[in-house]
Design an enzyme around this catalytic site. Structure first.
Site, PDB file in Angstrom:
ATOM      1  N   ASP A   1      -6.589  -3.822  65.836  1.00 18.51           N
ATOM      2  CA  ASP A   1      -6.074  -5.172  66.029  1.00 18.51           C
ATOM      3  C   ASP A   1      -7.305  -6.047  66.307  1.00 18.51           C
ATOM      4  OD1 ASP A   1      -4.288  -7.319  66.772  1.00 18.51           O
ATOM      5  OD2 ASP A   1      -4.801  -6.855  68.850  1.00 18.51           O
TER       6      ASP A   1
ATOM      7  N   ASP B   1      -7.424  -9.787  67.835  1.00 16.18           N
ATOM      8  CA  ASP B   1      -7.406 -10.546  69.092  1.00 16.18           C
ATOM      9  C   ASP B   1      -7.074  -9.651  70.281  1.00 16.18           C
ATOM     10  OD1 ASP B   1      -7.886 -13.111  67.920  1.00 16.18           O
ATOM     11  OD2 ASP B   1      -5.851 -13.050  67.139  1.00 16.18           O
TER      12      ASP B   1
HETATM   13  C1  G6P Z   1      -2.872 -12.825  66.795  1.00 12.74           C
HETATM   14  C2  G6P Z   1      -2.889 -13.458  68.190  1.00 12.74           C
HETATM   15  C3  G6P Z   1      -1.705 -14.386  68.357  1.00 12.74           C
HETATM   16  C4  G6P Z   1      -1.659 -15.394  67.222  1.00 12.74           C
HETATM   17  C5  G6P Z   1      -1.532 -14.672  65.893  1.00 12.74           C
HETATM   18  C6  G6P Z   1      -1.501 -15.614  64.702  1.00 12.74           C
HETATM   19  O1  G6P Z   1      -1.886 -11.858  66.724  1.00 12.74           O
HETATM   20  O2  G6P Z   1      -2.861 -12.461  69.187  1.00 12.74           O
HETATM   21  O3  G6P Z   1      -1.822 -15.035  69.607  1.00 12.74           O
HETATM   22  O4  G6P Z   1      -0.556 -16.274  67.381  1.00 12.74           O
HETATM   23  O5  G6P Z   1      -2.643 -13.794  65.760  1.00 12.74           O
HETATM   24  O6  G6P Z   1      -2.747 -16.243  64.578  1.00 12.74           O
HETATM   25  P1  G6P Z   1      -3.094 -17.405  63.569  1.00 12.74           P
HETATM   26  O7  G6P Z   1      -4.598 -17.447  63.593  1.00 12.74           O
HETATM   27  O8  G6P Z   1      -2.562 -17.012  62.217  1.00 12.74           O
HETATM   28  O9  G6P Z   1      -2.462 -18.636  64.060  1.00 12.74           O
HETATM   29 MG    MG Z   2      -3.996  -8.304  70.039  1.00 12.41          MG
END
Ligand code: G6P
Ligand code: MG
Length: 214
Positions: free
Chosen positions: A7, A9
């Site tokens: 993963d 983030d």
């Molecule tokens: C990751 C983060 C989320 C975020 C998602 C979508 O999973 O942990 O907090 O909302 O990505 O990210 P984006 O960059 O597409 O808005």
């Molecule tokens: Mg994460």
């Protein structure tokens, strides 16, 4: 085991703070309360689903088009903030771990809900460590659906049971388990009952990988 799917983030780097700043601007504009505890619930959640969480305390109704505009506006703020990322943003232990896994013959992928994954990997100089990237742009269903990890395994030409998924979010562990992957959990996911290998430090992946290499 032959592959490791990371993963992004909360595992390879922390973008929580940047998501927080961007969503805060939207919340302030709509005059809805937004704090760190709400932000913590956005971990691993898609942009659209995140907006629904931000709107829980919103007193009114928004059309589909208005919601789309808010998601785009949030993303514009977020993309601006991504300019602050660089090589130095990445903890050296992350590069050490990725290099080690590659040396041992593991195939590596990223499995993230974020549509900004490629930008983030480029800005931080991480993109060359990975044989494949599965992200918010190639999926229809977000975690806890396993789609993002199943696609990552497919791009690596591996079966789910041959890959570890490394996650910080419970929804990510749920996604991995339901897809038939083995799991390594860091941060909040380390305390989750469904995580097979809870870790405190990313370098611990090295021992797990050695023990399970096939
Ligand atoms: C990751 C983060 C989320 C975020 C998602 C979508 O999973 O942990 O907090 O909302 O990505 O990210 P984006 O960059 O597409 O808005
Ligand atoms: Mg994460």
């Amino acid at each position: 085991m032959k592959g490791v799917i990371f993963d992004l983030d909360g595992v390879l780097l922390s973008t929580d703070r940047l998501h927080y700043e961007a969503w805060k601007k939207i919340a302030d504009k709509l005059k809805v309360p937004f704090d760190r505890s709400v932000n913590d619930r956005l971990r691993g959640v898609s942009r659209e689903a995140s907006l629904e969480i931000v709107l829980e305390k919103y007193d009114g109704r928004l059309s589909k088009a208005e919601k789309e505009d808010l998601c785009n506006e949030k993303n514009e703020y977020y993309k601006e903030l991504l300019h602050t990322l660089s090589y130095e943003t990445i903890n050296p232990k992350v590069r050490e771990t990725l290099s080690f896994l590659k040396e041992k013959g593991y195939r590596l992928a990223v499995g993230s809900s974020s549509k900004n994954t490629k930008t983030i990997l480029q800005r931080t100089g991480l993109e060359n460590y990975f044989d494949a990237v599965s992200d918010g742009n190639n999926i229809k269903k977000s975690k806890p659906d396993p789609e993002v990890f199943l696609k990552a395994a497919e791009y690596l030409f591996l079966k789910p049971e041959e890959c570890f998924v490394v996650e910080d979010a419970e929804a990510g562990i749920d996604a991995a388990v339901s897809g038939g992957f083995r799991t390594i959990g860091i941060g909040p996911a380390a305390g989750y009952s469904k995580t097979e290998y809870p870790i405190k430090d990313i370098v611990q992946i090295k021992e797990i990988a050695i023990k399970n290499k096939t």
